[in-house]
Design a protein around this motif. Structure first.
Motif, mmCIF file in Angstrom:
data_model
loop_
_atom_site.group_PDB
_atom_site.id
_atom_site.type_symbol
_atom_site.label_atom_id
_atom_site.label_comp_id
_atom_site.label_asym_id
_atom_site.label_seq_id
_atom_site.Cartn_x
_atom_site.Cartn_y
_atom_site.Cartn_z
ATOM 1 N N ASP A 285 0.831 -1.203 0.000
ATOM 2 C CA ASP A 285 0.000 0.000 0.000
ATOM 3 C C ASP A 285 0.868 1.256 0.000
ATOM 4 O O ASP A 285 2.104 1.179 -0.090
ATOM 5 C CB ASP A 285 -0.961 -0.007 1.202
ATOM 6 C CG ASP A 285 -0.249 0.000 2.556
ATOM 7 O OD1 ASP A 285 0.947 0.380 2.624
ATOM 8 O OD2 ASP A 285 -0.899 -0.354 3.556
ATOM 9 N N ALA A 286 0.219 2.401 0.096
ATOM 10 C CA ALA A 286 0.934 3.672 0.006
ATOM 11 C C ALA A 286 1.930 3.863 1.146
ATOM 12 O O ALA A 286 2.893 4.629 1.013
ATOM 13 C CB ALA A 286 -0.066 4.826 -0.010
ATOM 14 N N ASN A 287 1.732 3.167 2.263
ATOM 15 C CA ASN A 287 2.639 3.273 3.404
ATOM 16 C C ASN A 287 3.811 2.307 3.317
ATOM 17 O O ASN A 287 4.668 2.287 4.199
ATOM 18 C CB ASN A 287 1.875 3.024 4.708
ATOM 19 C CG ASN A 287 0.802 4.057 4.944
ATOM 20 O OD1 ASN A 287 1.012 5.251 4.725
ATOM 21 N ND2 ASN A 287 -0.370 3.612 5.399
ATOM 22 N N GLY A 288 3.830 1.492 2.270
ATOM 23 C CA GLY A 288 4.909 0.528 2.117
ATOM 24 C C GLY A 288 4.681 -0.771 2.861
ATOM 25 O O GLY A 288 5.578 -1.615 2.934
ATOM 26 N N SER A 289 3.475 -0.961 3.405
ATOM 27 C CA SER A 289 3.146 -2.194 4.117
ATOM 28 C C SER A 289 2.474 -3.165 3.150
ATOM 29 O O SER A 289 1.724 -2.756 2.264
ATOM 30 C CB SER A 289 2.198 -1.903 5.279
ATOM 31 O OG SER A 289 2.788 -1.002 6.196
ATOM 32 N N ILE A 290 2.724 -4.450 3.352
ATOM 33 C CA ILE A 290 2.046 -5.430 2.503
ATOM 34 C C ILE A 290 0.554 -5.383 2.802
ATOM 35 O O ILE A 290 0.131 -5.346 3.961
ATOM 36 C CB ILE A 290 2.620 -6.845 2.724
ATOM 37 C CG1 ILE A 290 2.048 -7.807 1.669
ATOM 38 C CG2 ILE A 290 2.374 -7.329 4.144
ATOM 39 C CD1 ILE A 290 2.740 -9.146 1.630
ATOM 40 N N THR A 291 -0.250 -5.354 1.745
ATOM 41 C CA THR A 291 -1.696 -5.304 1.917
ATOM 42 C C THR A 291 -2.383 -6.528 1.352
ATOM 43 O O THR A 291 -3.524 -6.820 1.698
ATOM 44 C CB THR A 291 -2.275 -4.023 1.283
ATOM 45 O OG1 THR A 291 -3.645 -3.896 1.642
ATOM 46 C CG2 THR A 291 -2.139 -4.048 -0.230
ATOM 47 N N ALA A 292 -1.686 -7.267 0.464
ATOM 48 C CA ALA A 292 -2.289 -8.450 -0.154
ATOM 49 C C ALA A 292 -1.210 -9.264 -0.850
ATOM 50 O O ALA A 292 -0.066 -8.827 -0.985
ATOM 51 C CB ALA A 292 -3.365 -8.046 -1.155
ATOM 52 N N ALA A 293 -1.616 -10.452 -1.277
ATOM 53 C CA ALA A 293 -0.769 -11.292 -2.126
ATOM 54 C C ALA A 293 -1.530 -11.555 -3.413
ATOM 55 O O ALA A 293 -2.733 -11.820 -3.390
ATOM 56 C CB ALA A 293 -0.437 -12.605 -1.433
ATOM 57 N N LEU A 294 -0.827 -11.452 -4.520
ATOM 58 C CA LEU A 294 -1.402 -11.747 -5.827
ATOM 59 C C LEU A 294 -0.898 -13.107 -6.270
ATOM 60 O O LEU A 294 0.313 -13.329 -6.338
ATOM 61 C CB LEU A 294 -1.004 -10.676 -6.843
ATOM 62 C CG LEU A 294 -1.673 -10.767 -8.217
ATOM 63 C CD1 LEU A 294 -3.160 -10.424 -8.107
ATOM 64 C CD2 LEU A 294 -0.989 -9.836 -9.214
ATOM 65 N N ASN A 295 -1.799 -14.012 -6.555
ATOM 66 C CA ASN A 295 -1.447 -15.398 -6.874
ATOM 67 C C ASN A 295 -1.864 -15.763 -8.291
ATOM 68 O O ASN A 295 -2.946 -15.415 -8.751
ATOM 69 C CB ASN A 295 -2.140 -16.342 -5.884
ATOM 70 C CG ASN A 295 -1.756 -17.792 -6.087
ATOM 71 O OD1 ASN A 295 -0.802 -18.279 -5.493
ATOM 72 N ND2 ASN A 295 -2.518 -18.492 -6.915
ATOM 73 N N LEU A 296 -0.992 -16.487 -8.969
ATOM 74 C CA LEU A 296 -1.307 -17.080 -10.269
ATOM 75 C C LEU A 296 -1.289 -18.585 -10.092
ATOM 76 O O LEU A 296 -0.276 -19.158 -9.690
ATOM 77 C CB LEU A 296 -0.300 -16.635 -11.326
ATOM 78 C CG LEU A 296 -0.533 -17.099 -12.776
ATOM 79 C CD1 LEU A 296 0.133 -16.122 -13.752
ATOM 80 C CD2 LEU A 296 0.009 -18.507 -13.037
ATOM 81 N N GLY A 297 -2.427 -19.221 -10.381
ATOM 82 C CA GLY A 297 -2.529 -20.670 -10.242
ATOM 83 C C GLY A 297 -2.704 -21.330 -11.596
ATOM 84 O O GLY A 297 -3.494 -20.873 -12.422
#
Length: 262
Positions: free
Chosen positions: A208-220
């Motif tokens: 996110d804008a604060n540099g914290s992880i907000t999610a994971a994007l997965n390709l299956g």
């Protein structure tokens, strides 16, 4: 039948219609397909948007929140994340030909899948968003665990029961810790048939804008297709995760700027 019951029926009909649509639809599509008056269709869909069951994208199209198919609408902070990520997810699905999933994790290391763009291929990876997921042996989970706080990670590894879902599943906590360190360093995770035999998942962090992880994007993908194009798939995935992060306001700080002044 009174108006309240009629409205309730229309809401249910609209939910069922949206559940059958793989891509977002316009208000005109809804009016045409459901034979609702335009004013009624607009009011119904806006009610679903307000309740977190439907989102409206930048093009003015509507899509059912995947979580609502299983009874849990978005939390307040999740809707803007999915709205931002969805067009990038659809583009990655079309470019890679594979299924794309977005997920988050809470402070207790419980993973919540938020949205998916399912591959159009006849043989494809797919999963219900509310299905159980083991963080330690999935690409999504490893990305999120790799960026968790030390206390949260220690607590998770102490309480989790390490099960072997397939003959490839890694269950040694020491090995898993080493894997998570590499995931954080390299910027991606791979699950090669550890959770479901014949399927491979790769995941990258979204910040996110604060540099914290907000999610994971997965390709299956089916493992056989992943092996044929693994470098290309990984590059597409990481580029897309970076694009979503930038769209959320994240700006990567160059290494030189992180060094303290001497």
């Amino acid at each position: 039948m009174n108006s309240e019951i009629k409205s309730a029926g229309r809401i249910l009909d609209l939910l069922e219609y949206l559940a059958t649509q793989r891509d977002a639809v316009s208000l005109a599509d809804i009016v045409h397909s459901m034979s609702f008056p335009k004013s009624s269709a607009h009011g119904l869909v806006q009610t679903l948007v307000a309740r977190g069951h439907v989102v409206r994208d930048a093009a003015g199209r509507y899509v059912l929140v995947e979580a609502s198919r299983h009874g849990f609408p978005f939390r307040r902070h999740e809707e803007p994340l999915v709205l931002t990520a969805r067009p990038f997810m659809e583009k990655l699905r079309d470019e890679s030909g594979e299924t794309i999933i977005l997920a988050t994790m809470n402070a207790h290391c419980d993973i919540r899948r938020l949205a998916k763009s399912v591959s159009r291929q006849g043989v494809r990876y797919d999963i219900n968003l509310d299905a159980a997921i083991a963080a330690y042996c999935t690409a999504t989970g490893r990305v999120l665990l790799a960026h968790a706080s030390k206390d949260a990670l220690d607590n998770y590894l102490e309480r989790v029961q390490f099960l072997s879902y397939t003959r490839y599943t890694v269950t040694d906590p020491t090995v898993i810790r080493d894997m998570l360190a590499r995931v954080r360093r390299d910027g991606y995770a791979i699950n090669d048939q550890e959770f479901v035999t014949g399927s491979t998942g790769i995941a990258a962090p979204v910040f996110d804008a604060n540099g914290s992880i907000t999610a994971a994007l997965n390709l299956g993908a089916p493992t056989i297709r992943y092996l044929e194009r693994r470098e290309a798939m990984l590059l597409m995935l990481r580029n897309t995760a970076d694009e979503i992060s930038r769209a959320l306001g994240y700006r990567r700080v160059p290494v030189a700027e992180k060094r303290p002044a001497v």
